[in-house]
Enzyme design. Sequence first.
Site: not given
Length: 360
Positions: A8, A102-103
């Site tokens: 993350d 983003d993860e």
Amino acid sequence: MRKIIHIDMDAFYASVEQLDNPELRGKAVAVGGSSQRGVVSAASYEARKFGVRSAMSSVIAKRNCPDLIFVKPRFERYREISQRIREIFFEYTDLVEPLSLDEAYLDVTENKKGNPSATLIAREIRDKIREKTGLNASAGISINKFIAKVASDVNKPNGQKTVPPEEVLQFLEELDIRKFYGVGKVTAEKMYRLGIFSGKDLKEKSEEFLTEHFGKSGAHFYNVVRGIHNSEVKPHRIRKSLGAERTFNENISSEIFMLERLENIAEEIERRLKKSQVAGKTVTLKIKYSDFTLQTRSKTIGYYIASKDLIIEIAKELLYQEKMKDSVRLLGISLSNLNTDKEDSKEEKKEISVQLKFKF
């Protein structure tokens, strides 16, 4: 037993802006609109200290943090960096399941580096992300996706947490009930009333008790607190829904004006459906009132639709289903029950009783 990593990125959008503009470093930054109707998309850690959070009204964010600097989002830039990060993931495994820009989840049980330690792999990946992008990432490492995701929050920012098999049950028992999948605000309040505040409290309840009070979710809660969560890392995630929404510059109270906005939204959904080559059976209308209360209205039909005309026809029906209780600040439409849906395979329940025989 699997070795799962959840990566993350730390305050991704805001961190990219601070990376590209040195003048923003060390300052409270919010990505989003600064107008009266603006909403915060992301906040830097400096801003979070003042209680600024994503999805917060820009007015409230500015009130909490008077020195807050607003920056307009640059999604092309975020996508560019996200792609570079994913290329790093694929150096280690092809089993990568992106959740957003983003993860992502990575299954490194068998990996391209032949490294038996998921902990060391996670550290290597984070170091490479830092080296190649200048950004920090946090990681969670454990035996399934749920625990890995929760663990990635433990040592944020720029840290990681490993929950090895022998520590899973204790980790889950100590977990706040709000951290469990499927426990939103309403469910949490219901659990509080039943005396369930932690994983330990949840584990003490029988499957029958949980099913009686939470329906189908009861079996899920019973299993997940025992470390049973068999969802695989899926490189090609099947889309469950597709939608779009709009926040208006001024609240609107006329249903005629609302219908005009919904037609624009339906047009955008039609474009996305064509691009994704999907169709759906369930139309959901999302309404956010001026007091920020949220309401959804849904209808399921017997055939798949993907055209703007059919979507707006059902959305219109939902709009007039009942009288609006107040003026409206946001409208959205989503299409679900898509033709990509497949019945989830019923995997055999497995109690965690055997520890892994390789390094975690």
